[in-house]
Design a protein around this motif. Structure first.
Motif, PDB file in Angstrom:
ATOM      1  N   ALA A 178       0.942  -0.994  -0.130  1.00 17.79           N
ATOM      2  CA  ALA A 178      -0.247   0.108   0.034  1.00 17.79           C
ATOM      3  C   ALA A 178       1.381   0.985   0.151  1.00 17.79           C
ATOM      4  CB  ALA A 178      -0.792  -0.055   0.746  1.00 17.79           C
ATOM      5  N   GLY A 179       1.732   1.289   0.655  1.00 17.22           N
ATOM      6  CA  GLY A 179       2.996   2.168  -0.041  1.00 17.22           C
ATOM      7  C   GLY A 179       3.603   2.868  -0.928  1.00 17.22           C
ATOM      8  N   TYR A 180       3.711   1.741  -1.236  1.00 19.49           N
ATOM      9  CA  TYR A 180       3.427   1.771  -3.098  1.00 19.49           C
ATOM     10  C   TYR A 180       2.935   2.231  -3.596  1.00 19.49           C
ATOM     11  CZ  TYR A 180       5.582   0.666  -7.809  1.00 19.49           C
ATOM     12  OH  TYR A 180       6.064   1.026  -9.283  1.00 19.49           O
ATOM     13  N   MET A 181       1.672   1.907  -3.481  1.00 26.96           N
ATOM     14  CA  MET A 181       0.557   1.665  -4.297  1.00 26.96           C
ATOM     15  C   MET A 181       0.438   3.970  -3.993  1.00 26.96           C
ATOM     16  SD  MET A 181      -3.502   0.978  -3.561  1.00 26.96           S
ATOM     17  CE  MET A 181      -3.736  -0.763  -4.373  1.00 26.96           C
ATOM     18  N   ILE A 182       0.865   4.399  -3.082  1.00 28.17           N
ATOM     19  CA  ILE A 182       0.632   5.303  -3.085  1.00 28.17           C
ATOM     20  C   ILE A 182       1.723   6.459  -3.854  1.00 28.17           C
ATOM     21  CG2 ILE A 182       1.419   7.416  -1.009  1.00 28.17           C
ATOM     22  CD1 ILE A 182      -0.347   5.874   0.653  1.00 28.17           C
ATOM     23  N   ALA A 183       3.286   5.722  -3.537  1.00 20.78           N
ATOM     24  CA  ALA A 183       3.945   6.465  -4.480  1.00 20.78           C
ATOM     25  C   ALA A 183       3.566   6.097  -5.758  1.00 20.78           C
ATOM     26  CB  ALA A 183       5.131   5.504  -4.243  1.00 20.78           C
ATOM     27  N   LEU A 184       2.910   5.164  -6.221  1.00 14.46           N
ATOM     28  CA  LEU A 184       2.949   4.825  -7.835  1.00 14.46           C
ATOM     29  C   LEU A 184       1.903   6.615  -8.177  1.00 14.46           C
ATOM     30  CD1 LEU A 184       1.253   1.567  -8.144  1.00 14.46           C
ATOM     31  CD2 LEU A 184       3.757   2.475  -9.192  1.00 14.46           C
ATOM     32  N   HIS A 185       1.365   7.435  -7.526  1.00 14.08           N
ATOM     33  CA  HIS A 185       0.888   8.495  -8.129  1.00 14.08           C
ATOM     34  C   HIS A 185       1.495  10.015  -7.976  1.00 14.08           C
ATOM     35  CE1 HIS A 185      -3.814   7.610  -7.537  1.00 14.08           C
ATOM     36  NE2 HIS A 185      -3.171   6.310  -6.626  1.00 14.08           N
ATOM     37  N   ALA A 186       2.329  10.084  -7.256  1.00 11.31           N
ATOM     38  CA  ALA A 186       3.849  10.490  -7.783  1.00 11.31           C
ATOM     39  C   ALA A 186       4.197  10.565  -9.180  1.00 11.31           C
ATOM     40  CB  ALA A 186       4.771  10.212  -6.887  1.00 11.31           C
ATOM     41  N   ASP A 187       4.557  11.972  -9.748  1.00 15.69           N
ATOM     42  CA  ASP A 187       5.053  11.985 -10.600  1.00 15.69           C
ATOM     43  C   ASP A 187       6.290  11.169 -11.087  1.00 15.69           C
ATOM     44  OD1 ASP A 187       3.017  14.574 -11.727  1.00 15.69           O
ATOM     45  OD2 ASP A 187       4.104  15.338 -10.314  1.00 15.69           O
ATOM     46  N   GLU A 188       7.358  11.117  -9.564  1.00 18.35           N
ATOM     47  CA  GLU A 188       8.399  10.607  -9.291  1.00 18.35           C
ATOM     48  C   GLU A 188       8.327  10.197  -8.394  1.00 18.35           C
ATOM     49  OE1 GLU A 188      13.248  11.558 -11.388  1.00 18.35           O
ATOM     50  OE2 GLU A 188      12.108  12.991  -9.489  1.00 18.35           O
ATOM     51  N   ILE A 189       9.711   9.167  -8.871  1.00 21.12           N
ATOM     52  CA  ILE A 189       9.446   7.820  -7.161  1.00 21.12           C
ATOM     53  C   ILE A 189      11.084   7.504  -6.778  1.00 21.12           C
ATOM     54  CG2 ILE A 189       9.483   5.889  -6.411  1.00 21.12           C
ATOM     55  CD1 ILE A 189       6.798   5.560  -7.728  1.00 21.12           C
ATOM     56  N   VAL A 190      11.312   7.810  -6.052  1.00 22.43           N
ATOM     57  CA  VAL A 190      12.828   7.928  -5.442  1.00 22.43           C
ATOM     58  C   VAL A 190      13.143   7.173  -4.212  1.00 22.43           C
ATOM     59  CG1 VAL A 190      14.809   9.390  -5.728  1.00 22.43           C
ATOM     60  CG2 VAL A 190      13.113  10.362  -5.839  1.00 22.43           C
ATOM     61  N   ALA A 191      14.245   5.979  -4.108  1.00 25.81           N
ATOM     62  CA  ALA A 191      14.211   6.071  -3.069  1.00 25.81           C
ATOM     63  C   ALA A 191      15.912   5.431  -2.944  1.00 25.81           C
ATOM     64  CB  ALA A 191      13.880   4.280  -3.070  1.00 25.81           C
ATOM     65  N   ASN A 192      15.196   5.324  -1.150  1.00 26.89           N
ATOM     66  CA  ASN A 192      17.464   6.006  -1.084  1.00 26.89           C
ATOM     67  C   ASN A 192      17.995   4.179  -1.010  1.00 26.89           C
ATOM     68  OD1 ASN A 192      16.186   4.328   1.083  1.00 26.89           O
ATOM     69  ND2 ASN A 192      16.729   4.943   2.496  1.00 26.89           N
ATOM     70  N   PRO A 193      19.318   4.529  -1.546  1.00 20.97           N
ATOM     71  CA  PRO A 193      20.409   3.431  -1.534  1.00 20.97           C
ATOM     72  C   PRO A 193      19.876   1.956  -0.865  1.00 20.97           C
ATOM     73  CG  PRO A 193      21.370   5.105  -1.509  1.00 20.97           C
ATOM     74  CD  PRO A 193      20.396   6.292  -1.106  1.00 20.97           C
ATOM     75  N   PHE A 257      -4.666  -4.646  -8.691  1.00 26.62           N
ATOM     76  CA  PHE A 257      -2.841  -3.851  -8.406  1.00 26.62           C
ATOM     77  C   PHE A 257      -1.996  -3.761  -9.042  1.00 26.62           C
ATOM     78  CE2 PHE A 257       0.012  -4.200  -4.748  1.00 26.62           C
ATOM     79  CZ  PHE A 257       0.387  -2.541  -5.183  1.00 26.62           C
ATOM     80  N   ARG A 258      -1.933  -5.002 -10.328  1.00 32.33           N
ATOM     81  CA  ARG A 258      -1.272  -4.432 -10.727  1.00 32.33           C
ATOM     82  C   ARG A 258      -1.395  -4.382 -12.210  1.00 32.33           C
ATOM     83  NH1 ARG A 258       0.023 -10.953 -13.814  1.00 32.33           N
ATOM     84  NH2 ARG A 258       1.400 -10.580 -16.120  1.00 32.33           N
ATOM     85  N   ARG A 259      -2.717  -3.988 -13.017  1.00 38.33           N
ATOM     86  CA  ARG A 259      -2.891  -3.183 -13.275  1.00 38.33           C
ATOM     87  C   ARG A 259      -2.698  -1.586 -13.287  1.00 38.33           C
ATOM     88  NH1 ARG A 259      -8.046  -6.284 -13.912  1.00 38.33           N
ATOM     89  NH2 ARG A 259      -9.268  -4.370 -12.357  1.00 38.33           N
ATOM     90  N   GLU A 260      -2.536  -1.388 -12.142  1.00 40.02           N
ATOM     91  CA  GLU A 260      -2.091  -0.158 -11.397  1.00 40.02           C
ATOM     92  C   GLU A 260      -1.218   0.092 -12.018  1.00 40.02           C
ATOM     93  OE1 GLU A 260      -3.499   3.637  -9.357  1.00 40.02           O
ATOM     94  OE2 GLU A 260      -4.711   2.559 -10.706  1.00 40.02           O
ATOM     95  N   VAL A 261      -0.143  -0.908 -11.265  1.00 37.08           N
ATOM     96  CA  VAL A 261       1.199  -0.720 -11.264  1.00 37.08           C
ATOM     97  C   VAL A 261       1.828  -0.507 -12.541  1.00 37.08           C
ATOM     98  CG1 VAL A 261       3.578  -1.109 -11.584  1.00 37.08           C
ATOM     99  CG2 VAL A 261       1.982  -1.870  -8.806  1.00 37.08           C
ATOM    100  N   MET A 262       1.257  -1.326 -13.858  1.00 39.80           N
ATOM    101  CA  MET A 262       1.380  -1.797 -15.234  1.00 39.80           C
ATOM    102  C   MET A 262       1.249   0.072 -16.068  1.00 39.80           C
ATOM    103  SD  MET A 262       0.679  -5.388 -16.107  1.00 39.80           S
ATOM    104  CE  MET A 262       1.290  -5.123 -18.029  1.00 39.80           C
ATOM    105  N   THR A 263      -0.503   0.608 -15.432  1.00 34.71           N
ATOM    106  CA  THR A 263      -0.488   1.993 -15.780  1.00 34.71           C
ATOM    107  C   THR A 263       0.470   2.949 -15.886  1.00 34.71           C
ATOM    108  OG1 THR A 263      -3.157   0.826 -16.175  1.00 34.71           O
ATOM    109  CG2 THR A 263      -2.660   3.155 -16.662  1.00 34.71           C
ATOM    110  N   ARG A 264       0.389   3.024 -14.495  1.00 30.66           N
ATOM    111  CA  ARG A 264       1.365   4.200 -13.774  1.00 30.66           C
ATOM    112  C   ARG A 264       3.146   3.781 -13.749  1.00 30.66           C
ATOM    113  NH1 ARG A 264      -1.542   8.092 -10.999  1.00 30.66           N
ATOM    114  NH2 ARG A 264      -3.213   7.033 -10.823  1.00 30.66           N
ATOM    115  N   ARG A 265       3.290   2.777 -14.251  1.00 35.67           N
ATOM    116  CA  ARG A 265       4.708   2.875 -14.792  1.00 35.67           C
ATOM    117  C   ARG A 265       5.252   1.798 -15.969  1.00 35.67           C
ATOM    118  NH1 ARG A 265       7.844   5.572 -11.539  1.00 35.67           N
ATOM    119  NH2 ARG A 265       9.244   4.145 -12.496  1.00 35.67           N
ATOM    120  N   PRO A 266       5.085   2.667 -16.821  1.00 36.70           N
ATOM    121  CA  PRO A 266       4.996   2.612 -18.595  1.00 36.70           C
ATOM    122  C   PRO A 266       5.840   1.542 -19.062  1.00 36.70           C
ATOM    123  CG  PRO A 266       4.714   4.479 -17.984  1.00 36.70           C
ATOM    124  CD  PRO A 266       4.482   4.444 -17.036  1.00 36.70           C
TER     125      PRO A 266
END
Length: 345
Positions: A178-193, A257-266
Motif C-alpha cells: 500500500a505504501g508503494y501504491m501511494i507512491a505510484l501517484h507521484a510524478d517521480e519515485i525516488v528511494a534511498n540506496p 493492483f497489477r493494472r495500476e502498477v503497469m498503467t502508472r509505470r510504463p
C-alpha cells in the motif's frame, strides 16, 4: 479646737495602679501597633495581588502554548495550518496504512486537501516509510494526490500543464504494498540506496481459534444464510469452498493492483522474475526494473527538485474525537484479533 486628722486609705498611694500603667503603655504603643498592622495588611494585600498575577500569568502562558501547539499540530483539533510563504509540503506517510493507524485515509486525505487548496504550496513530497496496509486507504490517499496535482497554483485561475503542482515520492527504508501504491501517484519515485521497494501483492489474513477452543472445551455457533457467510470466521476452520473463494478474492484484488502498477509505470520490465510474487527489491534493482525512477536521499532530492522553495514537514495526527472515542480503540483491538478482509502487505 484642733481638727482631728483622718489617716489616709492604706490602699491609696501616690503611684499609678497597674491598670493605669497598662493603659498608658497601650496608648504609647498604639501608633506603633497601628503602623505595624497597616504594614502587614499592605504586605498581605500585595502578596495576594502578586499571587493572583502569577496565577493569571501561568494560565495565560498555558493557553498561549496551547494556541501555538494547535497551529503546529492542529490536525488533532481538525485545524490545518496555513502556509504563508511559497513552500514545498513534505507529507509524512509513516507506518502501517489503514483504519486505526495514524497514517489512515481519514487523517491523511483532509490534510492533503487543506494543503493543496493553498496556492503557496508549490510542490508536494510524499515521504514514505511503510510496510503496507489497507488498499482502500491507499486508493483514497492516491486519489487525493491526483486531485492535488490538478488544483490551480493561483486563485481563480486555471493553470497550464507546465505550471502544475509537482509531486515527488521519496521512499525511506521501506515502500511496500500500500505504501508503494501511494507512491505510484507521484510524478517521480525516488528511494534511498538501502531502501526496499515492491511487495506487489494482496494478502487475506487472520487468526483461527478453533483448535484452541476445542482444547479448552469451548464451542461456537453460527446460523448463516449461506455456506460462504461464515468465511474467515476465527472460530471455525474454513471449508474448501470458503478457501477457494478467499483465494479468488485475493487474486481479483491483485489484478487491480497489477493494472495500476503497469498503467502508472510504463517502463516497467514485466519480464522480471518474481515481479508479482510479493517480494521486495533494493533501490538499485528497483530502478533497473522500472519500479522507481532513481536512487537518492530526501534532502538532496528536495533541493534539486525544488531549489528555490523552503520545505515544511506535515505529519498526520489522530483527531481528538478519535482519541476519546472508545469505539476507535475497541475496533483497533478487534481488527488485530479478527480476520482482516484484504491487506496489501
Amino acid at each position: 479646737m484642733e481638727a482631728k486628722r483622718v489617716p489616709d486609705d492604706p490602699n491609696q498611694t501616690d503611684h499609678p495602679s497597674p491598670n493605669d500603667r497598662l493603659a498608658g503603655a497601650i496608648e504609647r504603643l498604639e501608633p506603633a501597633l497601628v503602623g505595624l498592622l497597616s504594614t502587614v495588611t499592605r504586605e498581605r494585600r500585595s502578596s495576594g495581588l502578586w499571587s493572583l498575577v502569577k496565577r493569571a500569568g501561568i494560565v495565560l502562558m498555558f493557553f498561549l502554548g496551547l494556541l501555538v501547539w494547535s497551529f503546529i499540530y492542529g490536525t488533532a483539533f481538525g485545524i490545518h495550518p496555513t502556509v504563508i510563504d511559497p513552500t514545498v509540503a513534505q507529507v509524512e506517510i509513516d507506518g502501517a496504512i489503514g483504519s486505526g493507524n495514524v497514517t489512515s485515509a481519514d487523517n491523511v486525505v483532509p490534510m492533503l486537501q487543506s494543503l493543496c487548496k493553498q496556492p503557496n504550496v508549490r510542490g508536494l513530497v510524499l515521504h514514505i516509510s511503510s510496510p503496507g496496509g489497507s488498499p482502500g486507504d491507499a486508493e483514497r490517499i492516491g486519489a487525493a494526490v491526483d486531485t492535488c496535482k490538478a488544483m490551480p497554483l493561483a486563485k481563480g485561475q486555471a493553470h497550464p500543464p507546465a505550471a502544475r503542482r509537482r509531486v515527488v515520492a521519496v521512499i525511506d527504508g521501506l515502500g511496500a504494498s500500500a505504501g508503494y501504491m501511494i507512491a505510484l501517484h507521484a510524478d517521480e519515485i525516488v528511494a534511498n540506496p538501502t531502501g526496499m521497494v515492491g511487495s506487489i501483492g494482496v494478502i487475506i489474513e487472520g487468526l483461527k481459534y478453533d483448535a484452541l477452543m476445542q482444547k479448552v472445551g469451548v464451542s461456537s455457533y453460527a446460523y448463516a444464510s449461506g455456506p460462504l457467510k461464515t468465511m474467515l470466521s476465527p472460530y471455525a476452520a474454513d471449508t474448501p469452498a470458503q478457501k477457494a473463494v478467499a483465494q479468488e478474492l485475493a487474486n481479483a484484488a491483485m489484478q487491480v493492483f497489477r493494472r495500476e502498477v503497469m498503467t502508472r509505470r510504463p517502463h516497467l520490465d514485466t519480464r522480471t522474475p518474481d515481479l508479482w510474487s510479493g517480494r521486495v527489491w533494493v533501490a538499485g534493482d528497483a530502478v533497473r526494473m522500472g519500479l522507481i525512477d532513481k536512487v537518492g536521499l530526501l534532502e538532496p532530492v528536495e533541493a534539486s527538485e525544488f531549489p528555490a522553495l523552503q520545505v515544511q514537514s506535515f505529519r498526520p495526527t489522530r483527531d481528538v474525537r478519535g482519541l476519546v472515542n472508545l469505539s476507535t480503540w475497541v475496533d483497533a483491538f478487534r481488527e488485530s484479533l479478527m480476520a482482516r478482509p484484504v491487506s496489501l502487505q
